[in-house]
Design an enzyme around this catalytic site. Structure first.
Site, PDB file in Angstrom:
ATOM      1  N   GLU A 278       3.478   1.441   2.960  1.00  0.00           N
ATOM      2  CA  GLU A 278       4.320   0.223   2.929  1.00  0.00           C
ATOM      3  C   GLU A 278       5.255   0.773   1.743  1.00  0.00           C
ATOM      4  OE1 GLU A 278       1.354  -3.182   4.480  1.00  0.00           O
ATOM      5  OE2 GLU A 278       1.647  -2.605   2.251  1.00  0.00           O
TER       6      GLU A 278
ATOM      7  N   ASP B  72      -6.751  -7.254   1.511  1.00  0.00           N
ATOM      8  CA  ASP B  72      -7.022  -8.564   1.053  1.00  0.00           C
ATOM      9  C   ASP B  72      -7.721  -8.989   0.111  1.00  0.00           C
ATOM     10  OD1 ASP B  72      -5.512  -9.111   3.539  1.00  0.00           O
ATOM     11  OD2 ASP B  72      -7.118  -9.573   4.925  1.00  0.00           O
TER      12      ASP B  72
ATOM     13  N   ASN C  57       0.815  -1.255   0.097  1.00  0.00           N
ATOM     14  CA  ASN C  57      -0.067  -0.292  -0.122  1.00  0.00           C
ATOM     15  C   ASN C  57       0.843   1.277  -0.001  1.00  0.00           C
ATOM     16  OD1 ASN C  57       0.791   0.491   2.912  1.00  0.00           O
ATOM     17  ND2 ASN C  57      -1.031  -0.453   3.561  1.00  0.00           N
ATOM     18  N   ARG C  58       0.196   2.490   0.072  1.00  0.00           N
ATOM     19  CA  ARG C  58       0.911   3.549  -0.102  1.00  0.00           C
ATOM     20  C   ARG C  58       2.059   3.652   0.994  1.00  0.00           C
ATOM     21  NH1 ARG C  58      -0.657   8.967  -1.750  1.00  0.00           N
ATOM     22  NH2 ARG C  58      -2.779   8.157  -1.789  1.00  0.00           N
TER      23      ARG C  58
END
Length: 484
Positions: free
Chosen positions: A211, A278, A208-209
């Site tokens: 991470e 997920d 994600n952003r």
């Protein structure tokens, strides 16, 4: 997107293996009726207890809801939570013969206390029971032996790394290498702050952003930044492709051998973001097993994620729901080449063209659907993640009623002083008290939308008080900036 839907109809029942940190999610539901006389806490009158598969098990749970034949591999403790999780997997027809009992650790369990208010659920507190130590070498050996024996049965492998000890470097490099030898694609949802070397040779990496920011060491203020970060991660991690998810701003796809493209979302009512990541991983795996190209897989994943965030907690989304949502146009907009959005490059300052400070694609979306316009509760949760990543938080505020170039320059300058910029704007009632009955000229939602469309702004929140004192105490920024 007719061809995408035609391919979607031919997905069949692919065989998918999910490897990762298995968890049990518990929910206690009730009505918050009063404040306790014992202390400043709410009293919840509980009426429903519920259990659901969590972590990597939730990915498998979502895949089962999408008619895949799915198995999971991981560890559970030799305890009642582990037995409950196995029962839930049985009930969802998810294979768990590749799950190993580890008497030396507890089954990871997240218990959420949820209160109802105005017909909407609100999570009051979460209690975690977990063991984050890496699994032991004997447990690791048992898992690898089981996976290697069954691996040829599967069409795709999904790795769901929550950083709870299952996904050791040795386990992942062994599984990825074995899958590569068999020509089986491996898709990875990485752990927060993980060493991405453990994912080397994977087919796709899906951070994600936040991470991606941590792993790449660069800030992602816009989709163009996400493409740059994704290219860097692809090179550093030696993976084939990278997909960076950007919440309400869509996805940045950097495929093998491709330049990359931005896929923007359409508006969606957001009730709970839990499970969205997920769901994206699940649908990407489903589509990859059927041989769909990444752009088509991302399209369907975005549709499914938009449906998932309308539900509370991790809840299955069916293929029929995806078909219906796509028919209503709830997918993604076709990608534009980076840097070619509306108005890009048309901003003039002192007669010299420079990139526009506004993200016009963000401005085109309804205010409620911009990931940058957030409530105080959501803001505090997101800032906590930024603090864990070592980001410097800058705060500024104002009425911004009729935005002018002085406002823009002040906000842009504030953004250069840290890593995350929070802008708080006065509510309509607050502006009226401060500036008189004829104000504001521009309503709070529109003012929030305009500020949120500034590329340098990370988050916008609206406050009702005449001064931001209480808000500042709640946020505790590293730096407070005020214009003169």
């Amino acid at each position: 997107m007719r061809r995408v839907l035609e391919a979607f109809e031919r997905l069949g029942e692919p065989r998918i293996l999910v490897v990762g940190d298995l968890m049990l999610d518990r929910y206690t539901w009730g009505n918050a009726t009063r404040v306790s006389p014992e202390g400043p806490v709410l009293v919840l009158r509980a009426d429903v207890d519920e259990v659901r598969p969590g972590g990597a098990a939730s990915v498998a749970y979502l895949l089962a809801g999408l008619d895949a034949k799915v198995s999971v591999s991981g560890v559970v403790g030799h305890d009642s939570d582990g037995r409950t999780l196995r029962r839930l997997l049985d009930e969802s027809r998810i294979g768990h013969s590749l799950v190993v009992d580890d008497a030396g650790r507890v089954t990871t369990c997240k218990e959420r206390i949820v209160g109802r208010a105005a017909n909407h659920p609100h999570q009051l507190v979460r209690v975690d029971r977990e063991d984050e130590r890496p699994i032991s070498r004997p447990i690791e050996d048992r898992l690898l032996a089981k996976i290697r024996e069954r691996l040829p049965e599967f069409q795709v492998v999904l790795i769901s790394d929550y950083g709870k000890g299952l996904c050791t470097r040795r386990l992942l490099t062994s599984v990825i290498a074995a899958a590569a030898d068999l020509g089986i694609p491996v898709l990875v949802d990485p752990a927060h702050g993980a060493d991405y070397a453990r994912y080397r040779r994977a087919t796709l990496l899906k951070p994600n952003r936040l991470e991606a920011e941590i792993a790449s060491g660069m800030r992602i203020r816009c989709a163009k930044d996400a493409l740059t970060a994704g290219r860097l991660l692809r090179e550093q991690s030696r993976v084939e492709s990278v997909l960076v998810t950007l919440d309400a701003e869509g996805m940045a796809l950097i495929p093998a051998g491709g330049k990359g493209q931005v896929l923007s979302t359409n508006p969606s009512d957001v009730h709970d973001v839990a499970g969205a990541g997920d769901m994206v991983l699940a649908v990407l795996g489903l589509c990859r097993a059927a041989g769909l190209p990444w752009q088509h897989a991302a399209y369907l994943a975005n549709v499914a994620a938009g449906l998932e965030v309308k539900k509370f907690g991790v809840s299955p989304v069916t293929r029929d729901e995806i078909r219906e949502a796509e028919a209503k146009g709830e997918g993604i907009r076709l990608p534009l080449p980076p840097g070619e959005g509306r108005g890009e490059g048309a901003f003039m300052e002192d007669g010299i063209p420079r990139p526009s400070p506004f993200d016009y694609d963000a401005l085109a979306r309804p205010t409620s659907e911009r990931g940058r316009v957030v409530s105080l509760g959501s803001l505090l949760s997101r800032l906590a993640a930024h603090r864990r990543a070592g980001h410097k938080i800058v705060f500024t505020n104002g009425c911004f009623d009729l935005l002018h170039v002085g406002h823009v320059r002040c906000v842009e300058e504030a953004a250069t002083l840290g890593d995350v910029l929070v802008v708080a704007i006065n509510s309509d009632a607050s502006v009226r008290r401060l500036k008189g009955p004829g104000r504001p000229v521009v309503r709070e939602r529109e003012r929030a939308a305009i500020i949120a469309a500034l590329r340098c702004v990370n988050y916008v929140t609206i406050f009702a008080a005449d001064t931001p004192d209480e808000l500042i105490r709640a946020i505790q920024p590293d730096l407070l900036v005020k214009g003169g």
